[in-house]
Design a protein around this motif. Sequence first.
Motif, PDB file in Angstrom:
ATOM      1  N   PHE A  13      -1.147 -14.764  16.272  1.00 37.15           N
ATOM      2  CA  PHE A  13      -1.478 -14.552  14.872  1.00 37.15           C
ATOM      3  C   PHE A  13      -2.338 -13.299  14.822  1.00 37.15           C
ATOM      4  CE2 PHE A  13      -5.112 -15.983  11.919  1.00 37.15           C
ATOM      5  CZ  PHE A  13      -4.601 -15.294  10.831  1.00 37.15           C
ATOM      6  N   GLY A  14      -1.828 -12.260  14.151  1.00 33.04           N
ATOM      7  CA  GLY A  14      -2.499 -10.969  14.161  1.00 33.04           C
ATOM      8  C   GLY A  14      -3.107 -10.615  12.813  1.00 33.04           C
ATOM      9  N   VAL A  15      -4.197  -9.852  12.857  1.00 31.89           N
ATOM     10  CA  VAL A  15      -4.870  -9.367  11.650  1.00 31.89           C
ATOM     11  C   VAL A  15      -5.039  -7.862  11.801  1.00 31.89           C
ATOM     12  CG1 VAL A  15      -6.877  -9.584  10.140  1.00 31.89           C
ATOM     13  CG2 VAL A  15      -6.091 -11.567  11.476  1.00 31.89           C
ATOM     14  N   PHE A  16      -4.588  -7.102  10.780  1.00 30.82           N
ATOM     15  CA  PHE A  16      -4.584  -5.646  10.866  1.00 30.82           C
ATOM     16  C   PHE A  16      -5.296  -5.055   9.650  1.00 30.82           C
ATOM     17  CE2 PHE A  16      -0.966  -7.340  13.101  1.00 30.82           C
ATOM     18  CZ  PHE A  16      -0.972  -6.650  14.298  1.00 30.82           C
ATOM     19  N   ASP A  17      -6.065  -4.003   9.897  1.00 36.33           N
ATOM     20  CA  ASP A  17      -6.800  -3.312   8.829  1.00 36.33           C
ATOM     21  C   ASP A  17      -5.940  -2.154   8.335  1.00 36.33           C
ATOM     22  OD1 ASP A  17      -8.562  -2.009   7.167  1.00 36.33           O
ATOM     23  OD2 ASP A  17     -10.262  -2.147   8.536  1.00 36.33           O
ATOM     24  N   ILE A  18      -5.426  -2.270   7.102  1.00 29.25           N
ATOM     25  CA  ILE A  18      -4.529  -1.227   6.589  1.00 29.25           C
ATOM     26  C   ILE A  18      -5.313  -0.009   6.088  1.00 29.25           C
ATOM     27  CG2 ILE A  18      -2.724  -2.870   5.994  1.00 29.25           C
ATOM     28  CD1 ILE A  18      -3.569  -2.617   3.084  1.00 29.25           C
TER      29      ILE A  18
ATOM     30  N   ARG B 126      -7.489   1.485   8.022  1.00 33.28           N
ATOM     31  CA  ARG B 126      -7.623   2.309   9.234  1.00 33.28           C
ATOM     32  C   ARG B 126      -6.252   2.372   9.887  1.00 33.28           C
ATOM     33  NH1 ARG B 126     -12.260  -0.028  12.863  1.00 33.28           N
ATOM     34  NH2 ARG B 126     -11.803   1.918  13.953  1.00 33.28           N
ATOM     35  N   THR B 127      -5.603   3.504   9.723  1.00 31.70           N
ATOM     36  CA  THR B 127      -4.230   3.633  10.194  1.00 31.70           C
ATOM     37  C   THR B 127      -4.092   4.851  11.097  1.00 31.70           C
ATOM     38  OG1 THR B 127      -3.605   4.941   8.241  1.00 31.70           O
ATOM     39  CG2 THR B 127      -3.276   2.551   8.116  1.00 31.70           C
ATOM     40  N   SER B 128      -3.050   4.823  11.882  1.00 26.15           N
ATOM     41  CA  SER B 128      -2.695   5.981  12.710  1.00 26.15           C
ATOM     42  C   SER B 128      -1.246   6.323  12.430  1.00 26.15           C
ATOM     43  CB  SER B 128      -2.894   5.660  14.201  1.00 26.15           C
ATOM     44  OG  SER B 128      -2.117   4.534  14.572  1.00 26.15           O
ATOM     45  N   TRP B 129      -0.932   7.588  12.538  1.00 21.63           N
ATOM     46  CA  TRP B 129       0.417   8.031  12.236  1.00 21.63           C
ATOM     47  C   TRP B 129       1.385   7.540  13.289  1.00 21.63           C
ATOM     48  CZ3 TRP B 129       3.078  12.733  14.282  1.00 21.63           C
ATOM     49  CH2 TRP B 129       4.324  12.928  13.660  1.00 21.63           C
ATOM     50  N   ASN B 130       2.534   7.069  12.842  1.00 17.17           N
ATOM     51  CA  ASN B 130       3.590   6.627  13.744  1.00 17.17           C
ATOM     52  C   ASN B 130       4.406   7.842  14.175  1.00 17.17           C
ATOM     53  OD1 ASN B 130       5.795   5.551  15.025  1.00 17.17           O
ATOM     54  ND2 ASN B 130       6.213   3.999  13.479  1.00 17.17           N
ATOM     55  N   PRO B 131       4.360   8.231  15.441  1.00 22.93           N
ATOM     56  CA  PRO B 131       5.079   9.444  15.876  1.00 22.93           C
ATOM     57  C   PRO B 131       6.589   9.294  15.805  1.00 22.93           C
ATOM     58  CG  PRO B 131       4.200   8.263  17.764  1.00 22.93           C
ATOM     59  CD  PRO B 131       3.624   7.592  16.537  1.00 22.93           C
ATOM     60  N   ASN B 132       7.088   8.070  15.681  1.00 21.27           N
ATOM     61  CA  ASN B 132       8.530   7.861  15.569  1.00 21.27           C
ATOM     62  C   ASN B 132       9.035   8.072  14.151  1.00 21.27           C
ATOM     63  OD1 ASN B 132       8.795   7.128  18.315  1.00 21.27           O
ATOM     64  ND2 ASN B 132       8.080   5.058  17.832  1.00 21.27           N
ATOM     65  N   SER B 133       8.092   8.327  13.220  1.00 19.52           N
ATOM     66  CA  SER B 133       8.476   8.539  11.840  1.00 19.52           C
ATOM     67  C   SER B 133       9.148   9.902  11.695  1.00 19.52           C
ATOM     68  CB  SER B 133       7.244   8.474  10.938  1.00 19.52           C
ATOM     69  OG  SER B 133       7.572   8.895   9.639  1.00 19.52           O
ATOM     70  N   LEU B 134      10.073   9.986  10.750  1.00 22.51           N
ATOM     71  CA  LEU B 134      10.732  11.247  10.444  1.00 22.51           C
ATOM     72  C   LEU B 134       9.913  12.074   9.460  1.00 22.51           C
ATOM     73  CD1 LEU B 134      14.415   9.996  10.023  1.00 22.51           C
ATOM     74  CD2 LEU B 134      13.374  11.055  12.026  1.00 22.51           C
TER      75      LEU B 134
ATOM     76  N   LYS C 120       0.768   3.099  11.297  1.00 25.07           N
ATOM     77  CA  LYS C 120       0.490   1.881  12.055  1.00 25.07           C
ATOM     78  C   LYS C 120      -0.930   1.424  11.750  1.00 25.07           C
ATOM     79  CE  LYS C 120       0.339   0.038  16.764  1.00 25.07           C
ATOM     80  NZ  LYS C 120       0.524   0.343  18.203  1.00 25.07           N
ATOM     81  N   PRO C 121      -1.096   0.224  11.137  1.00 26.09           N
ATOM     82  CA  PRO C 121      -2.454  -0.253  10.851  1.00 26.09           C
ATOM     83  C   PRO C 121      -3.203  -0.589  12.133  1.00 26.09           C
ATOM     84  CG  PRO C 121      -0.834  -1.961  10.372  1.00 26.09           C
ATOM     85  CD  PRO C 121      -0.064  -0.723  10.690  1.00 26.09           C
ATOM     86  N   SER C 122      -4.516  -0.455  12.081  1.00 26.60           N
ATOM     87  CA  SER C 122      -5.345  -0.741  13.248  1.00 26.60           C
ATOM     88  C   SER C 122      -5.524  -2.246  13.425  1.00 26.60           C
ATOM     89  CB  SER C 122      -6.716  -0.088  13.095  1.00 26.60           C
ATOM     90  OG  SER C 122      -6.593   1.312  13.032  1.00 26.60           O
ATOM     91  N   LEU C 123      -5.500  -2.676  14.672  1.00 24.68           N
ATOM     92  CA  LEU C 123      -5.699  -4.092  14.974  1.00 24.68           C
ATOM     93  C   LEU C 123      -7.146  -4.482  14.677  1.00 24.68           C
ATOM     94  CD1 LEU C 123      -4.574  -6.741  16.186  1.00 24.68           C
ATOM     95  CD2 LEU C 123      -5.354  -5.919  18.422  1.00 24.68           C
TER      96      LEU C 123
END
Length: 199
Positions: free
Chosen positions: A26-31, A33-41, A54-57
């Motif tokens: 069961f995961g909880v993520f802080d939206i 605090r995010t990092s860029w997804n390098p797989n994004s176009l 990608k939200p931070s854990l």
Amino acid sequence: NTDTITDLELNKGTNLLLSTSNDGFFGVFDIRRTSWNPNSLFTGNLSEPGAKFKPSLYAMSDNMDEELTSLWIMKGGKKVVVASQEGTMMLFSWDWFGDCNDRITAHPSCVSCMTKYNEDIVLTGCDDGYVRAVNLLPNKIVSIINDDADDEDSLPVSKIVVKDNLVAYTWNDEMVRIYNISNYEDQGIDEEPTDVDQE
């Protein structure tokens, strides 16, 4: 999470995104605090349509050793209920996500879906075809909503939706079934309460 995400719930007050997964976590993520997804176009601009971040854990539970199927924030944001493939419902206290405080083991098989009825009661859909109303703290099944699951041809409940006094649900077939629960509501959905096993 390392396996299929089965459900998501957003706490808008804290901007925390909660998730359940088949990997048992069961995961909880802080939206916030995010990092860029390098797989994004896309360029990494969050305002750009289709941008992927990608939200931070924020927190991760211990492995529950069961595939987790669904979750809801309950009790005015003080509790989170998580359901599993084994039929277990786990109660977590808010901001204490490492391990559950309580387990409800009353369901005979997989809890395939849940929906919130109010802050104290969730409706659960099970592989045996029944929709149950489950009160949290005190923990007990207070009613079985549908009576058509006695049929040997009943299928797992795949989705439940509540609107006022109407409960709509589907089995894994082509039909939507609708129940009027106003008579249950008048009695607090408490015709024949059934105590449940707890761990």
